[in-house]
Design a protein around this motif. Structure first.
Motif, PDB file in Angstrom:
ATOM      1  N   ARG A  59      -0.837 -11.835 -46.208  1.00 45.19           N
ATOM      2  CA  ARG A  59      -1.372 -12.858 -44.530  1.00 45.19           C
ATOM      3  C   ARG A  59       0.191 -13.273 -44.193  1.00 45.19           C
ATOM      4  O   ARG A  59       1.042 -12.640 -43.413  1.00 45.19           O
ATOM      5  CB  ARG A  59      -2.276 -13.326 -44.635  1.00 45.19           C
ATOM      6  N   VAL A  60       1.031 -13.956 -45.157  1.00 45.27           N
ATOM      7  CA  VAL A  60       1.928 -14.539 -44.756  1.00 45.27           C
ATOM      8  C   VAL A  60       2.659 -13.864 -44.923  1.00 45.27           C
ATOM      9  O   VAL A  60       4.301 -13.972 -44.824  1.00 45.27           O
ATOM     10  CB  VAL A  60       2.151 -15.822 -45.467  1.00 45.27           C
ATOM     11  N   LEU A  93       1.517 -21.527 -43.830  1.00 44.10           N
ATOM     12  CA  LEU A  93       2.482 -21.012 -43.333  1.00 44.10           C
ATOM     13  C   LEU A  93       2.230 -19.746 -43.059  1.00 44.10           C
ATOM     14  O   LEU A  93       0.476 -19.442 -42.329  1.00 44.10           O
ATOM     15  CB  LEU A  93       2.837 -19.826 -44.331  1.00 44.10           C
ATOM     16  N   ASP A  94       2.679 -19.175 -40.959  1.00 44.46           N
ATOM     17  CA  ASP A  94       2.330 -18.705 -40.173  1.00 44.46           C
ATOM     18  C   ASP A  94       2.040 -17.429 -40.935  1.00 44.46           C
ATOM     19  O   ASP A  94       2.637 -16.863 -42.071  1.00 44.46           O
ATOM     20  CB  ASP A  94       3.960 -18.641 -39.573  1.00 44.46           C
ATOM     21  N   ASP A  95       1.522 -16.371 -40.219  1.00 45.22           N
ATOM     22  CA  ASP A  95       1.380 -15.460 -40.744  1.00 45.22           C
ATOM     23  C   ASP A  95       2.738 -14.641 -40.579  1.00 45.22           C
ATOM     24  O   ASP A  95       3.236 -14.355 -39.425  1.00 45.22           O
ATOM     25  CB  ASP A  95       0.102 -14.167 -39.123  1.00 45.22           C
ATOM     26  N   SER A 110       5.259 -14.600 -41.644  1.00 46.06           N
ATOM     27  CA  SER A 110       6.593 -15.458 -41.807  1.00 46.06           C
ATOM     28  C   SER A 110       7.947 -15.140 -42.906  1.00 46.06           C
ATOM     29  O   SER A 110       8.614 -16.075 -42.986  1.00 46.06           O
ATOM     30  CB  SER A 110       5.810 -16.772 -41.928  1.00 46.06           C
TER      31      SER A 110
END
Length: 206
Positions: free
Chosen positions: A124-125, A95-97, A99
């Motif tokens: 992070r996500v 998954l993107d940062d 997100s």
């Protein structure tokens, strides 16, 4: 035989043991307050799905075991919340940062190979100010119970797919930088070595 047990028997056993009515109020409590886009690690057979409210728009369901994902189909189909299965593990989330608005872990930090890195991945996500909610079992504050947990843990790991009894979920969450807002811990039954459970909500640092 071991592979068959872990891939086919264990997901069903976990569903039975973790899907009891005793745990339902706790699941409802830790799901409450999540909203928007949520990543749930250790999604399993979807035992939390019935408790997601209308504030949740999408759940990214992270579950590496295909049998567990199949067991979740009926719950997912009955849910008004969109559930998207994500191939991967908590230690390496695809998954993107920033997100996700929130994250959920129930009876998962005991089993992942690297809980510290898993929580770093969740940081992070999850966007700054987003939420992490957990329901986990772990090390008892009673030294005698903790010693029994330590002695039994090798057997537990073999029978329960690597599950540890002696991890400190709340400590791990705090070490990862999340700010704990609320926590409650207690024994939910016997044997005590198996039933020390912690529920908590925390916020990702800004």
């Amino acid at each position: 035989m071991i592979g068959l047990y872990r891939s086919h028997v264990l997901p069903r056993l976990v569903t039975a043991l973790c899907g009891t009515s005793t745990l339902e109020p706790w699941r409802r409590r830790v799901v409450d307050g999540l909203r928007g886009t949520v990543v749930e690690i250790g999604f399993g057979s979807g035992l939390n799905v019935p408790f997601y409210g209308p504030e949740v728009e999408i759940v990214y369901a992270v579950e590496p075991e295909p049998v567990a994902s199949r067991l979740a189909r009926r719950r997912v189909a009955a849910s008004p919340v969109e559930v998207r299965h994500v191939t991967g593990r908590g230690e390496n989330l695809p998954l993107d940062d920033q997100s996700c608005d929130g994250a959920l872990s129930t009876f998962t930090l005991c089993t992942v190979d690297d809980p510290e890195h898993t929580l770093i991945e969740l940081r992070r996500v999850v966007r700054p100010g987003g939420r992490l909610h957990i329901l986990e079992h772990g090390r008892s504050p009673d030294r005698r119970v903790a010693e029994r947990q330590r002695r039994f843990e090798p057997v537990q790991r073999r029978l329960a797919g690597g599950c540890r009894l002696t991890r400190d979920p709340l400590g791990l969450v705090e070490q990862a930088g999340f700010r704990v807002e609320w926590a409650e811990a207690r024994y939910l039954g016997v044997p005590r070595a198996m039933t020390w459970v912690t529920a908590a909500t925390a916020v990702a640092p800004a």
